[in-house]
Motif scaffolding. Structure first.
Motif, PDB file in Angstrom:
ATOM      1  N   LEU A 234       0.640  -1.198   0.080  1.00  0.00           N
ATOM      2  CA  LEU A 234       0.084  -0.073  -0.060  1.00  0.00           C
ATOM      3  C   LEU A 234       0.793   1.299  -0.086  1.00  0.00           C
ATOM      4  O   LEU A 234       0.737   2.290  -0.884  1.00  0.00           O
ATOM      5  CB  LEU A 234      -0.982   0.147   1.232  1.00  0.00           C
ATOM      6  CG  LEU A 234      -1.558   1.141   1.400  1.00  0.00           C
ATOM      7  CD1 LEU A 234      -2.889   1.497   0.469  1.00  0.00           C
ATOM      8  CD2 LEU A 234      -2.365   1.358   2.833  1.00  0.00           C
ATOM      9  N   LEU A 235       1.714   1.269   1.042  1.00  0.00           N
ATOM     10  CA  LEU A 235       2.611   2.755   1.007  1.00  0.00           C
ATOM     11  C   LEU A 235       3.383   2.837  -0.153  1.00  0.00           C
ATOM     12  O   LEU A 235       3.567   3.925  -0.894  1.00  0.00           O
ATOM     13  CB  LEU A 235       3.752   2.298   2.240  1.00  0.00           C
ATOM     14  CG  LEU A 235       3.133   2.675   3.721  1.00  0.00           C
ATOM     15  CD1 LEU A 235       4.253   2.324   4.584  1.00  0.00           C
ATOM     16  CD2 LEU A 235       2.793   4.262   3.685  1.00  0.00           C
ATOM     17  N   LEU A 238       1.352   4.067  -3.088  1.00  0.00           N
ATOM     18  CA  LEU A 238       1.192   5.605  -3.052  1.00  0.00           C
ATOM     19  C   LEU A 238       2.531   6.409  -3.297  1.00  0.00           C
ATOM     20  O   LEU A 238       2.453   7.419  -3.778  1.00  0.00           O
ATOM     21  CB  LEU A 238       0.651   5.690  -1.512  1.00  0.00           C
ATOM     22  CG  LEU A 238      -0.802   4.995  -1.252  1.00  0.00           C
ATOM     23  CD1 LEU A 238      -1.198   5.294   0.155  1.00  0.00           C
ATOM     24  CD2 LEU A 238      -1.809   5.995  -1.986  1.00  0.00           C
ATOM     25  N   LEU A 287      -6.257  12.836  -6.362  1.00  0.00           N
ATOM     26  CA  LEU A 287      -6.592  12.835  -5.073  1.00  0.00           C
ATOM     27  C   LEU A 287      -7.799  11.663  -4.718  1.00  0.00           C
ATOM     28  O   LEU A 287      -7.465  10.680  -4.063  1.00  0.00           O
ATOM     29  CB  LEU A 287      -6.994  14.039  -4.527  1.00  0.00           C
ATOM     30  CG  LEU A 287      -7.503  13.885  -2.738  1.00  0.00           C
ATOM     31  CD1 LEU A 287      -6.426  13.679  -1.746  1.00  0.00           C
ATOM     32  CD2 LEU A 287      -8.148  15.322  -2.570  1.00  0.00           C
ATOM     33  N   MET A 290      -6.079   8.344  -5.390  1.00  0.00           N
ATOM     34  CA  MET A 290      -5.206   7.659  -4.388  1.00  0.00           C
ATOM     35  C   MET A 290      -6.261   7.410  -3.342  1.00  0.00           C
ATOM     36  O   MET A 290      -5.933   6.402  -2.697  1.00  0.00           O
ATOM     37  CB  MET A 290      -4.183   8.583  -4.191  1.00  0.00           C
ATOM     38  CG  MET A 290      -3.236   8.765  -5.197  1.00  0.00           C
ATOM     39  SD  MET A 290      -1.717   9.882  -5.029  1.00  0.00           S
ATOM     40  CE  MET A 290      -0.998   9.195  -3.741  1.00  0.00           C
ATOM     41  N   LEU A 291      -7.161   8.252  -2.959  1.00  0.00           N
ATOM     42  CA  LEU A 291      -7.867   8.089  -1.794  1.00  0.00           C
ATOM     43  C   LEU A 291      -8.804   6.739  -1.797  1.00  0.00           C
ATOM     44  O   LEU A 291      -8.749   6.023  -1.080  1.00  0.00           O
ATOM     45  CB  LEU A 291      -8.703   9.187  -1.385  1.00  0.00           C
ATOM     46  CG  LEU A 291      -8.326  10.197  -0.633  1.00  0.00           C
ATOM     47  CD1 LEU A 291      -9.473  11.318  -0.429  1.00  0.00           C
ATOM     48  CD2 LEU A 291      -7.944   9.853   0.537  1.00  0.00           C
ATOM     49  N   GLY A 294      -6.537   3.842  -1.744  1.00  0.00           N
ATOM     50  CA  GLY A 294      -6.161   3.451  -0.251  1.00  0.00           C
ATOM     51  C   GLY A 294      -7.187   2.852   0.195  1.00  0.00           C
ATOM     52  O   GLY A 294      -7.023   1.842   1.130  1.00  0.00           O
ATOM     53  N   MET A 295      -8.652   3.606   0.308  1.00  0.00           N
ATOM     54  CA  MET A 295      -9.714   2.956   1.187  1.00  0.00           C
ATOM     55  C   MET A 295      -9.877   1.632   0.759  1.00  0.00           C
ATOM     56  O   MET A 295     -10.523   0.910   1.696  1.00  0.00           O
ATOM     57  CB  MET A 295     -10.834   3.847   0.685  1.00  0.00           C
ATOM     58  CG  MET A 295     -10.667   5.440   1.160  1.00  0.00           C
ATOM     59  SD  MET A 295     -10.521   5.620   2.917  1.00  0.00           S
ATOM     60  CE  MET A 295     -11.194   7.299   3.050  1.00  0.00           C
ATOM     61  N   LEU A 298      -7.586  -0.721   2.230  1.00  0.00           N
ATOM     62  CA  LEU A 298      -7.540  -0.948   3.506  1.00  0.00           C
ATOM     63  C   LEU A 298      -8.736  -1.637   3.983  1.00  0.00           C
ATOM     64  O   LEU A 298      -8.842  -2.555   4.873  1.00  0.00           O
ATOM     65  CB  LEU A 298      -7.466   0.419   4.301  1.00  0.00           C
ATOM     66  CG  LEU A 298      -6.191   1.176   4.529  1.00  0.00           C
ATOM     67  CD1 LEU A 298      -6.241   2.365   4.968  1.00  0.00           C
ATOM     68  CD2 LEU A 298      -5.336   0.301   5.106  1.00  0.00           C
TER      69      LEU A 298
END
Lengths: 308, 295
Positions: A234-235, A238, A287, A290-291, A294-295, A298
């Protein structure tokens, strides 16, 4: 709790307010204050300003003019935009997958007892300590048509070299190779760290049961690596989506737009074309991507990440 | 052991003694490992070779003697005396050292708060920190340029330092928090019973205990600041105030055929991080094992 009531001189404080006066919560927020202040100034305010900017025609020295969704309409009408989106996706995906594979391979090699192990680990970590600007200069030379190492090696085998960074077919892939070389050690050390945490008796027990090496790897090593692998992936995805230096220095996105990725494209829109509104709109799209990524990521792996 | 001998018999058609098998396996392993290490390091070695004497790869392979005859430190001399390298290096050191020190102080308390104190909003802050990792740097950088221009932080190393501190904080806190959660409970309570304040307890008990983990976050902050390119490119406009990454990238157009100089510059920019790696390597590896792994 009792102390906070006595401190107010016998006045009883309702249960729900007592919490806010407890020392732990006061200290908690006090200790976070510098962090939150720095993030507000450098992350939150600029992002809000950026989102606002995406609805305005940037006027430079004059007043900005509100134009609603016009910038977004312009962005989606740009033919380049979709090429850049595709490049960004291809580049991030390829880079992360290759880094994880190479990193895992080296972690497996290093995860045993042998003479020279710490030297080998240090040497393999070395690319990760090289600043991206040095990697960019270094690999621009390696990919050079006349002087470069890759064409030199190809020539040894009698193969005609190519202008790696000058051909739209190879440019993005070449930059990806440089990036993978620089960053695979991060996966390597995180995997290696996780491997150290696997209890050795698990392996011993499985060996007694007659498991093969492959079984051990699949049923013991991999499950243990999964949580850290998920966080690192994940990191790293990004960070890769955000990466700017190598593309900017090695190809500036060229030839044409063949190696252009979103951050460099946004930079050019803002500072070369002076199109701050359009640049902000693309950045907002980025944005959202990426959000969203990421969501979803997760959410999918909530349990492994600890769900905290 | 018996099964091992059978393996080799199947493989090679004759039986080998277990000792020979172990020995051959070790030899094969070392051969594979060290040739891979060599392949990984080739780009770095090539960088050193070219910085000493600009040469084409095939010429070097065919006749290294020619390269050796012309090898000199001339590129390094030119780099130090005829370019802005030293100025940029100095600026990079200033920004990197100050942002690393500041971020360690801020992140120690932030991570302590999230990792060890129980209060409402703690989880929300932790989630927010993770969210900031999903912000595109460039979305921050473009408006930050406008903001810094308005408040007079544009073109200043102080502005750049503040920006770097804010950027490394979320990851540093996230890493350190994992370490703090694993420390035994009631550590600082014992110190507080002895009369220390909360801050005193953190400084005197928690910080010494967590110094390896703090070292790890410091290394990450250092690497981030030393590498950072976009912010420096956007927020600094003056050649004498810029840091190494944007500075060196301007050489590509300016000295495009002087590869020896370009490689000398690249190696010069790498040196401080090499040194860190060799002295502090264990903190990188252990720190990741104890902090980041246990999210």
């Amino acid at each position: 709790m009792s102390r906070s009531t006595s401190a107010t001189g016998g006045i009883t404080i309702p249960e729900e307010y007592q919490y806010w006066l407890s020392k732990e919560s006061l200290w908690g927020w006090l200790f976070l204050l510098p962090t939150l202040a720095a993030l507000a100034l450098i992350s939150v305010v600029p992002i809000l300003r950026g989102i606002a900017l995406s609805f305005y025609e940037y006027g430079g020295l004059e007043e900005d003019v509100f134009i609603g969704l016009e910038n977004y309409a312009r962005v989606f009408a740009l033919p380049d935009f979709w090429v850049v989106m595709k490049n960004t996706f291809v580049w991030s995906f390829t880079a992360v997958v290759l880094m994880a594979m190479v990193g895992l391979g080296f972690a497996i090699l290093l995860n045993r007892d042998f003479k020279g192990r710490s030297i080998a680990t240090t040497l393999l970590l070395l690319p990760w300590t090289i600043p991206f600007i040095a990697v960019a200069l270094n690999w621009t030379l390696l990919f050079n048509y006349e002087l470069g190492m890759f064409n030199g090696l190809l020539e040894v085998f009698g193969i005609q070299g190519v202008a790696w960074l000058g051909r739209s077919r190879y440019a993005l892939f070449s930059v990806t190779m440089a990036y993978v070389w620089r960053n695979f050690p991060f996966f390597m050390i995180t995997f290696l760290a996780a491997m150290k945490g696997i209890p050795q008796d698990l392996y011993e027990a499985a060996k007694v049961d007659g498991s093969t090496r492959l079984d051990l790897f699949r049923h013991i090593t991999l499950p243990f690596l999964q949580p850290i692998g998920i966080v690192t992936t994940l990191l790293m995805s990004l960070w890769t989506l955000n990466h700017f230096t190598l593309v900017f220095v090695m190809t500036s996105g060229g030839p044409g737009n063949s190696s252009m990725v979103l951050p460099v494209y946004i930079y050019r829109q803002a500072f070369i074309q002076n199109n701050f509104g359009v640049a902000a709109a693309i950045a907002v799209v980025m944005l959202v991507i990426m959000l969203g990524y990421g969501m979803v990521y997760l959410r999918l792996y909530e349990d492994e990440v600890g769900g905290k | 052991m018996a099964s091992k001998t059978r393996d080799t018999e199947e493989l090679f058609g004759f039986e080998m003694s277990p000792k020979v098998v172990t020995w051959a396996k070790a030899l094969g392993f070392h051969a594979v490992l060290w040739s891979l290490v060599f392949v990984v390091l080739m780009p770095v070695l090539w960088m050193i070779v070219v910085s000493l004497n600009q040469v084409a790869f095939d010429t070097f392979i065919e006749n290294p003697g020619v390269w050796l005859d012309g090898a000199s430190l001339d590129a390094y001399r030119r780099m130090l005396y005829e370019t802005n390298f030293i100025t940029w290096f100095g600026n990079s050191v200033i920004v990197t050292v100050s942002s690393t020190v500041l971020s360690i102080i801020v992140c120690t308390f932030g991570a302590y708060s999230i990792g060890r104190l129980r209060f409402k909003g703690r989880k929300a802050v932790a989630t927010f920190l993770l969210l900031t990792q999903m912000f595109p740097l460039i979305l921050v950088a473009v408006p930050l340029f406008l903001i810094f221009r308005d408040i007079g932080l544009f073109n200043s190393l102080i502005g750049l330092t503040i920006a770097y501190v804010a950027f490394v904080l979320p990851f540093s806190i996230w890493m350190l928090r994992g370490f703090y959660e694993n420390l035994p409970e009631a550590l600082e309570e014992a110190a507080m019973i002895d009369g220390s304040t909360r801050i005193g307890a953190v400084v005197r008990v928690i910080v010494p205990l967590s110094s390896p983990a703090i070292a790890t976050t410091a290394i990450f902050a250092w690497i981030f600041a030393w590498n950072e390119f976009v912010m420096a490119l956007i927020l600094i406009n003056d050649d004498a105030k810029t840091t190494l990454p944007p500075g060196l990238s301007s050489w590509i157009g300016q000295y495009s055929l002087q590869w020896d100089l370009l490689m000398a510059g690249a190696l010069g920019a790498t040196l401080p991080l090499f040194i860190i790696l060799f002295f502090l390597q264990k903190y990188i590896i252990n720190g990741l094992a104890e902090g980041a792994v246990k999210t």
